[in-house]
Design a protein around this motif. Structure first.
Motif, PDB file in Angstrom:
ATOM      1  N   GLY A   1      -4.315   7.146   1.465  1.00 32.57           N
ATOM      2  CA  GLY A   1      -4.009   5.722   1.478  1.00 32.57           C
ATOM      3  C   GLY A   1      -4.282   5.013   2.788  1.00 32.57           C
ATOM      4  O   GLY A   1      -4.067   3.795   2.865  1.00 32.57           O
ATOM      5  N   VAL A   2      -4.776   5.715   3.816  1.00 30.18           N
ATOM      6  CA  VAL A   2      -5.034   5.060   5.101  1.00 30.18           C
ATOM      7  C   VAL A   2      -6.184   4.066   4.992  1.00 30.18           C
ATOM      8  O   VAL A   2      -6.134   2.968   5.565  1.00 30.18           O
ATOM      9  N   ASP A   3      -7.226   4.432   4.236  1.00 29.10           N
ATOM     10  CA  ASP A   3      -8.347   3.505   4.058  1.00 29.10           C
ATOM     11  C   ASP A   3      -7.891   2.231   3.355  1.00 29.10           C
ATOM     12  O   ASP A   3      -8.304   1.122   3.715  1.00 29.10           O
ATOM     13  N   ALA A   4      -7.043   2.390   2.328  1.00 25.74           N
ATOM     14  CA  ALA A   4      -6.524   1.210   1.630  1.00 25.74           C
ATOM     15  C   ALA A   4      -5.679   0.355   2.566  1.00 25.74           C
ATOM     16  O   ALA A   4      -5.683  -0.881   2.476  1.00 25.74           O
ATOM     17  N   PHE A   5      -4.969   0.998   3.490  1.00 26.49           N
ATOM     18  CA  PHE A   5      -4.161   0.236   4.450  1.00 26.49           C
ATOM     19  C   PHE A   5      -5.045  -0.617   5.334  1.00 26.49           C
ATOM     20  O   PHE A   5      -4.770  -1.812   5.542  1.00 26.49           O
ATOM     21  N   PHE A   6      -6.127  -0.056   5.887  1.00 26.36           N
ATOM     22  CA  PHE A   6      -6.984  -0.843   6.773  1.00 26.36           C
ATOM     23  C   PHE A   6      -7.734  -1.931   6.006  1.00 26.36           C
ATOM     24  O   PHE A   6      -8.028  -3.003   6.575  1.00 26.36           O
ATOM     25  N   ALA A   7      -8.042  -1.688   4.740  1.00 24.45           N
ATOM     26  CA  ALA A   7      -8.638  -2.758   3.932  1.00 24.45           C
ATOM     27  C   ALA A   7      -7.647  -3.912   3.761  1.00 24.45           C
ATOM     28  O   ALA A   7      -8.023  -5.087   3.829  1.00 24.45           O
ATOM     29  N   LYS A   8      -6.384  -3.572   3.574  1.00 26.66           N
ATOM     30  CA  LYS A   8      -5.357  -4.610   3.460  1.00 26.66           C
ATOM     31  C   LYS A   8      -5.159  -5.338   4.796  1.00 26.66           C
ATOM     32  O   LYS A   8      -4.879  -6.550   4.814  1.00 26.66           O
ATOM     33  N   VAL A   9      -5.304  -4.620   5.903  1.00 25.33           N
ATOM     34  CA  VAL A   9      -5.189  -5.251   7.223  1.00 25.33           C
ATOM     35  C   VAL A   9      -6.271  -6.318   7.398  1.00 25.33           C
ATOM     36  O   VAL A   9      -6.008  -7.413   7.935  1.00 25.33           O
ATOM     37  N   GLU A  10      -7.498  -6.022   6.945  1.00 28.15           N
ATOM     38  CA  GLU A  10      -8.569  -7.017   7.063  1.00 28.15           C
ATOM     39  C   GLU A  10      -8.273  -8.246   6.210  1.00 28.15           C
ATOM     40  O   GLU A  10      -8.581  -9.368   6.605  1.00 28.15           O
ATOM     41  N   GLU A  11      -7.661  -8.041   5.040  1.00 27.90           N
ATOM     42  CA  GLU A  11      -7.267  -9.191   4.223  1.00 27.90           C
ATOM     43  C   GLU A  11      -6.223 -10.037   4.955  1.00 27.90           C
ATOM     44  O   GLU A  11      -6.293 -11.276   4.941  1.00 27.90           O
ATOM     45  N   LYS A  12      -5.261  -9.364   5.576  1.00 24.79           N
ATOM     46  CA  LYS A  12      -4.214 -10.099   6.286  1.00 24.79           C
ATOM     47  C   LYS A  12      -4.755 -10.759   7.555  1.00 24.79           C
ATOM     48  O   LYS A  12      -4.227 -11.786   7.995  1.00 24.79           O
ATOM     49  N   ARG A  13      -5.792 -10.176   8.154  1.00 29.33           N
ATOM     50  CA  ARG A  13      -6.428 -10.840   9.304  1.00 29.33           C
ATOM     51  C   ARG A  13      -7.001 -12.192   8.873  1.00 29.33           C
ATOM     52  O   ARG A  13      -6.819 -13.211   9.552  1.00 29.33           O
TER      53      ARG A  13
ATOM     54  N   VAL B   1       0.852  -1.186   0.000  1.00 29.46           N
ATOM     55  CA  VAL B   1       0.000   0.000   0.000  1.00 29.46           C
ATOM     56  C   VAL B   1       0.892   1.242   0.000  1.00 29.46           C
ATOM     57  O   VAL B   1       2.049   1.190   0.439  1.00 29.46           O
ATOM     58  N   SER B   2       0.353   2.326  -0.501  1.00 28.89           N
ATOM     59  CA  SER B   2       1.045   3.620  -0.523  1.00 28.89           C
ATOM     60  C   SER B   2       0.303   4.571   0.394  1.00 28.89           C
ATOM     61  O   SER B   2      -0.918   4.741   0.259  1.00 28.89           O
ATOM     62  N   VAL B   3       1.028   5.168   1.331  1.00 23.62           N
ATOM     63  CA  VAL B   3       0.406   5.998   2.359  1.00 23.62           C
ATOM     64  C   VAL B   3       1.208   7.280   2.530  1.00 23.62           C
ATOM     65  O   VAL B   3       2.451   7.260   2.455  1.00 23.62           O
ATOM     66  N   SER B   4       0.508   8.359   2.767  1.00 25.69           N
ATOM     67  CA  SER B   4       1.136   9.611   3.188  1.00 25.69           C
ATOM     68  C   SER B   4       0.704   9.889   4.618  1.00 25.69           C
ATOM     69  O   SER B   4      -0.466  10.192   4.876  1.00 25.69           O
ATOM     70  N   SER B   5       1.627   9.758   5.553  1.00 28.42           N
ATOM     71  CA  SER B   5       1.299  10.022   6.950  1.00 28.42           C
ATOM     72  C   SER B   5       1.011  11.494   7.196  1.00 28.42           C
ATOM     73  O   SER B   5       0.351  11.835   8.183  1.00 28.42           O
ATOM     74  N   MET B   6       1.490  12.341   6.306  1.00 31.62           N
ATOM     75  CA  MET B   6       1.256  13.768   6.478  1.00 31.62           C
ATOM     76  C   MET B   6      -0.167  14.157   6.074  1.00 31.62           C
ATOM     77  O   MET B   6      -0.850  14.896   6.789  1.00 31.62           O
TER      78      MET B   6
END
Length: 431
Positions: free
Chosen positions: A289-301, A280-285
């Motif tokens: 991409g945060v929503d895409a990150f949590f969607a990927k977290v659910e896949e990894k769960r 995933v690509s995220v900008s912490s600033m």
């Protein structure tokens, strides 16, 4: 730029699921703490928008040397371990002080897991009791919401999770109770600077992946500074990566010479490794991409529950079987030693050897005298000492009792758990 509205799925249907532990790991300066602040704020904002269905995350800080963090921690290593005092007491530098602080904190992992399981796992239902006729039944109370995620910030010394005992203890303890996902944070501008830096990051990631055996997400951070498309292309197409290596060789940049052939070889070897990773690509600033990150977290769960948890159970069963086999071998060895001891006693050898034996007869008169003595003994009525017959039974009872006590002692010693053994190992290594 406006902060994006959280669109994290509401956990109404999965309110009683254990929360997913997200462990943020990465090189120093990759933006782990800023990324932690961003996803923490994202989940808190979701809680404010849906307070009846969404709970805030449970946050842990495992960086003992940080002066301040931009988020509130439920558990902070700095409350348990004084980093500067560790450096003074053990005469260590900054990196050694951080590793030793985590080793000392790992000795309290049982207390940490107790808090996490108390705050983040659904309560165990109590057994039903017989209703009393005159006592009115109180109205059912709504169960408190459980956190949907456990966020864990770590220090930049990622060797903690490559070879240190504390990293393995922390991760294995978390994974035994919660679905656990590793978020490997990558500094996109620095990684795409040249192919050597990119490959170094990938090798660190693969080392942690195969050390921990947990699902991993590669998070290309700082996308507001540099687009990670080039790095992602290097991962997906090894020919593009080899072309970049050749371009660096032509320009005589870092990565040329013998490094070029080495990087080309490793890119082919790691192709299968890339296919099993979420990216995933995220900008912490800015929060992109945060929503895409949590969607990927659910896949990894789901991947954790499908692939990793059965493997963990299998490894645990193998470890228990090895312990039982070792205990049986120790008991068998002890019993063999006892039987040898008993046989020595019966044969009158070893320490149970009898006194001086009768001398061999030298004359005919001596032989006749010895025969007379033997006949006198046989004429004694044939009475047998009852203790002689009872002795084998007593020996058998003693043997069985000793065997039972020995097995119980071995079982009690081995029930100390991974935490006690790990704590003892760390104390010895620090002593």
């Amino acid at each position: 730029m406006a902060t994006p509205t959280p669109t994290t799925p509401s956990p109404t249907s999965t309110a009683q699921q254990p929360p997913c532990a997200i462990i943020c790991i990465g090189m120093a300066g990759s933006g782990k703490t800023t990324f932690m602040q961003r996803i923490n704020a994202h989940l808190h904002q979701a809680h404010q928008q849906h307070p009846a269905t969404t709970a805030p995350p449970y946050v842990l800080n495992l960086d003992p040397a940080v002066r301040s963090v931009p988020f509130e921690s439920n558990i902070d290593i700095r409350d348990s371990v004084n980093y500067k005092e560790v450096m003074k007491q053990y005469n260590l530098g900054p990196n050694g002080g951080i590793l030793t602080s985590l080793n000392l904190f790992a000795t309290k992992i049982d207390q940490v897991m107790g808090l996490l399981e108390k705050r983040c796992l659904p309560p165990t239902p109590s057994p039903p009791t017989a209703p009393q006729a005159q006592t009115p039944t109180p109205p059912p109370t709504q169960a408190p919401l459980l956190p949907s995620h456990i966020l864990i910030d770590t220090p930049g010394q990622i060797e903690v999770f490559v070879w240190s005992a504390s990293g393995e203890i922390l991760l294995s303890s978390l994974a035994s109770s919660f679905p656990t996902v590793i978020a490997y944070i990558i500094d996109t501008p620095r990684t795409t600077q040249n192919t050597s830096t990119f490959m170094s990051n990938m090798l660190y990631a693969i080392s942690i992946l195969y050390k921990t055996r947990l699902p991993m997400i590669l998070v290309f951070n700082k996308t507001d500074v540099k687009d990670p498309a080039e790095a992602v292309e290097w991962m997906r197409d090894f020919e593009t990566f080899q072309a970049a290596v050749r371009r660096e060789e032509d320009e005589e940049r870092e990565g040329g010479g013998y490094m070029g052939s080495l990087l080309n070889s490793m890119s082919l070897v790691l192709e299968e490794f890339y296919n099993g990773l979420g990216v995933v690509s995220v900008s912490s600033m800015t929060g992109d991409g945060v929503d895409a990150f949590f969607a990927k977290v659910e896949e990894k769960r789901d991947e954790f529950e499908r692939d990793y948890r059965p493997e963990m159970r299998k490894r645990k069963a193998d470890a228990e079987r090895q312990k039982a086999d070792l205990r049986d071998k120790e008991v068998g060895r002890m019993m063999r030693d006892m039987k040898m001891d008993v046989s020595s006693k019966a044969k009158g050898t070893g320490k149970y050897a009898a006194g001086p034996t009768r001398e061999e007869p030298e004359t005919v008169s001596d032989v006749e005298a010895m025969e007379d003595e033997d006949s006198d003994d046989e004429a004694g009525g044939g009475m047998v000492d009852p203790d002689v017959d009872a002795e084998p039974d007593e020996d058998a009872m003693f043997e069985e009792g000793l065997k039972a006590r020995y097995e119980a002692a071995l079982q009690e010693r081995q029930q100390g758990g991974v935490t006690a053994k790990s704590a003892e190992y760390i104390r010895r290594s620090q002593g």
